[in-house]
Design a protein around this motif. Sequence first.
Motif, mmCIF file in Angstrom:
data_model
loop_
_atom_site.group_PDB
_atom_site.id
_atom_site.type_symbol
_atom_site.label_atom_id
_atom_site.label_comp_id
_atom_site.label_asym_id
_atom_site.label_seq_id
_atom_site.Cartn_x
_atom_site.Cartn_y
_atom_site.Cartn_z
ATOM 1 N N ASP A 137 -7.234 7.855 6.052
ATOM 2 C CA ASP A 137 -7.784 6.771 6.605
ATOM 3 C C ASP A 137 -8.576 5.609 5.345
ATOM 4 O OD1 ASP A 137 -8.592 8.250 8.827
ATOM 5 O OD2 ASP A 137 -10.748 8.460 8.115
ATOM 6 N N SER A 138 -8.331 6.303 4.134
ATOM 7 C CA SER A 138 -8.430 4.869 3.155
ATOM 8 C C SER A 138 -7.522 4.320 2.625
ATOM 9 C CB SER A 138 -8.692 5.854 1.668
ATOM 10 O OG SER A 138 -9.867 6.733 1.737
ATOM 11 N N VAL A 139 -6.372 5.461 3.165
ATOM 12 C CA VAL A 139 -5.350 4.006 3.232
ATOM 13 C C VAL A 139 -5.297 3.210 4.091
ATOM 14 C CG1 VAL A 139 -1.770 4.297 3.386
ATOM 15 C CG2 VAL A 139 -3.766 6.371 1.706
ATOM 16 N N PHE A 140 -5.521 3.886 5.718
ATOM 17 C CA PHE A 140 -5.424 2.775 6.957
ATOM 18 C C PHE A 140 -6.194 1.525 6.220
ATOM 19 C CE2 PHE A 140 -3.054 5.915 9.217
ATOM 20 C CZ PHE A 140 -2.777 4.888 9.743
ATOM 21 N N ASP A 141 -7.831 1.837 5.877
ATOM 22 C CA ASP A 141 -8.911 0.724 5.322
ATOM 23 C C ASP A 141 -7.888 -0.337 4.714
ATOM 24 O OD1 ASP A 141 -10.710 1.917 6.956
ATOM 25 O OD2 ASP A 141 -11.744 2.970 5.016
ATOM 26 N N ALA A 142 -7.080 0.982 3.075
ATOM 27 C CA ALA A 142 -6.193 -0.556 1.982
ATOM 28 C C ALA A 142 -5.613 -1.319 2.841
ATOM 29 C CB ALA A 142 -5.720 0.319 0.688
ATOM 30 N N LYS A 143 -4.429 -0.816 3.891
ATOM 31 C CA LYS A 143 -3.454 -1.584 4.223
ATOM 32 C C LYS A 143 -4.665 -3.127 5.330
ATOM 33 C CE LYS A 143 -0.006 -3.027 5.875
ATOM 34 N NZ LYS A 143 0.094 -4.660 6.119
ATOM 35 N N ALA A 148 -5.404 -6.029 2.580
ATOM 36 C CA ALA A 148 -4.457 -6.044 2.409
ATOM 37 C C ALA A 148 -4.196 -7.075 3.508
ATOM 38 C CB ALA A 148 -3.407 -4.894 1.720
ATOM 39 N N ASP A 149 -4.008 -6.744 4.224
ATOM 40 C CA ASP A 149 -4.111 -8.218 5.779
ATOM 41 C C ASP A 149 -4.996 -9.070 5.280
ATOM 42 O OD1 ASP A 149 -1.785 -6.258 6.066
ATOM 43 O OD2 ASP A 149 -2.852 -5.098 8.062
ATOM 44 N N GLU A 150 -6.125 -9.099 5.023
ATOM 45 C CA GLU A 150 -7.664 -9.529 5.171
ATOM 46 C C GLU A 150 -7.495 -10.360 3.681
ATOM 47 O OE1 GLU A 150 -10.926 -7.136 6.044
ATOM 48 O OE2 GLU A 150 -10.370 -6.762 7.243
ATOM 49 N N GLY A 151 -5.982 -10.215 2.823
ATOM 50 C CA GLY A 151 -6.214 -10.831 2.023
ATOM 51 C C GLY A 151 -6.702 -10.198 0.399
ATOM 52 N N MET A 152 -7.511 -9.500 0.557
ATOM 53 C CA MET A 152 -7.774 -8.569 -0.910
ATOM 54 C C MET A 152 -6.817 -8.659 -2.059
ATOM 55 S SD MET A 152 -11.082 -6.506 0.418
ATOM 56 C CE MET A 152 -11.863 -6.005 -0.822
ATOM 57 N N ILE A 167 0.740 -0.955 -0.048
ATOM 58 C CA ILE A 167 0.340 -0.246 0.480
ATOM 59 C C ILE A 167 1.080 1.160 -0.496
ATOM 60 C CG2 ILE A 167 -1.986 1.160 1.315
ATOM 61 C CD1 ILE A 167 -2.647 -1.614 0.384
ATOM 62 N N MET A 168 0.783 2.167 -0.377
ATOM 63 C CA MET A 168 1.143 3.205 -0.946
ATOM 64 C C MET A 168 0.778 4.897 -1.627
ATOM 65 S SD MET A 168 4.219 3.623 -4.390
ATOM 66 C CE MET A 168 4.637 5.569 -4.869
ATOM 67 N N THR A 169 1.043 5.201 -0.464
ATOM 68 C CA THR A 169 0.475 6.645 -1.021
ATOM 69 C C THR A 169 1.539 7.937 -1.256
ATOM 70 O OG1 THR A 169 -0.841 8.380 0.023
ATOM 71 C CG2 THR A 169 -0.061 7.317 1.449
ATOM 72 N N ASP A 170 0.881 9.283 -0.821
ATOM 73 C CA ASP A 170 2.470 10.134 -0.311
ATOM 74 C C ASP A 170 1.444 10.975 0.575
ATOM 75 O OD1 ASP A 170 0.739 12.083 -1.423
ATOM 76 O OD2 ASP A 170 0.879 11.768 -3.246
ATOM 77 N N THR A 171 2.034 12.319 0.746
ATOM 78 C CA THR A 171 2.191 12.979 2.489
ATOM 79 C C THR A 171 0.912 13.973 1.871
ATOM 80 O OG1 THR A 171 3.616 14.573 1.274
ATOM 81 C CG2 THR A 171 5.118 13.477 3.185
ATOM 82 N N ASN A 172 0.191 14.052 1.320
ATOM 83 C CA ASN A 172 -0.558 15.199 0.517
ATOM 84 C C ASN A 172 -2.265 13.982 1.768
ATOM 85 O OD1 ASN A 172 -0.268 16.728 -0.788
ATOM 86 N ND2 ASN A 172 -0.136 16.031 -2.661
ATOM 87 N N SER A 173 -1.743 12.725 2.316
ATOM 88 C CA SER A 173 -2.574 12.090 2.866
ATOM 89 C C SER A 173 -2.484 12.833 4.518
ATOM 90 C CB SER A 173 -1.845 10.360 2.580
ATOM 91 O OG SER A 173 -0.743 10.524 3.809
ATOM 92 N N GLY A 174 -1.280 13.625 4.522
ATOM 93 C CA GLY A 174 -1.462 13.502 5.920
ATOM 94 C C GLY A 174 -0.327 13.021 6.435
#
Length: 287
Positions: A123-129, A132-136, A5-12
């Motif tokens: 929040d979306s980035v954490f949801d994505a993680k 991913a951890d759940e196997g999606m 899971i990858m983002t940039d600092t615009n996510s805070g």
Amino acid sequence: MKIAIMTDTNSGMSVNEGKENGIFVIPMPVIVNDKEYMEGEDITHAELYRELISGSDVKTSLPSPAHVMDMWDELLEDHDSVVYIPMSSALSSSVSVSRQFAEEYDGKVQVVDNHRISVTLKDSVFDAKKMADEGMDAVAIKEKLEEEAFNQSIYITVNTLSHLVKSGRVTAAGAMIATAINIKPVLTIQGEKLDAFAKVRGMKSAETKMIESLKNDLLTRFKDYPKENLRLHTAGTLQAEEEAEAWLTKVKDAFPGYEVDYDPLSCSIACHVSVDTKGIGVSVIKK
């Protein structure tokens, strides 16, 4: 499958916060007096605030495609896929540019247009993680994030219109009148971009307006979600730690029983809204 899971600092989210949570973060560039700095690496929020106050020429920029692709290449050495979540396509060309280059990766890189920025993007980035951890897989994560992109709300008010004038979002004449009579604009992101919401007299009234508006959202748009699936945020470009703490405390007191935090707005956002800006938001989060 192993998904990065990858983002940039615009996510805070800072690079270090990403490392602590198994998320990969690209620092966004900011240009001060024609010199490029990378957020969190060679310029801090406090340093940028000082440049804004001093009247330096401050601009935003995109990370170089080479930098982004280098990270994709590195991640794909020990991951099956990458889910990259930049800021909303309505606010930046990061999504469209990244999608062009992702075509070279045969579906191994999924670029998400989450229509978000700042705290709700985080929040979306954490949801994505979590997904991913759940196997999606990467495609399913992308589809889920885009499906739920608008389950968020943000209100923000600026203390000065000077940098919005520079960016062409407010006329100089309009800013002069507003400043003379202490008008504070309240802006909102209900969808994918920043829109005018209200005009009030003074920062205290702006704070009250933002809190009242978020309360209304909780009673209408988010009424069917339990508290544990809602995360409230405060954010800003507040120069003093005690000012940030006071804003956080005021919001916590207004929303008892909710989880609330404070994040400084990213350097890219600060370049447009300047110092002493305050914001509040809510996201539906995965539990």
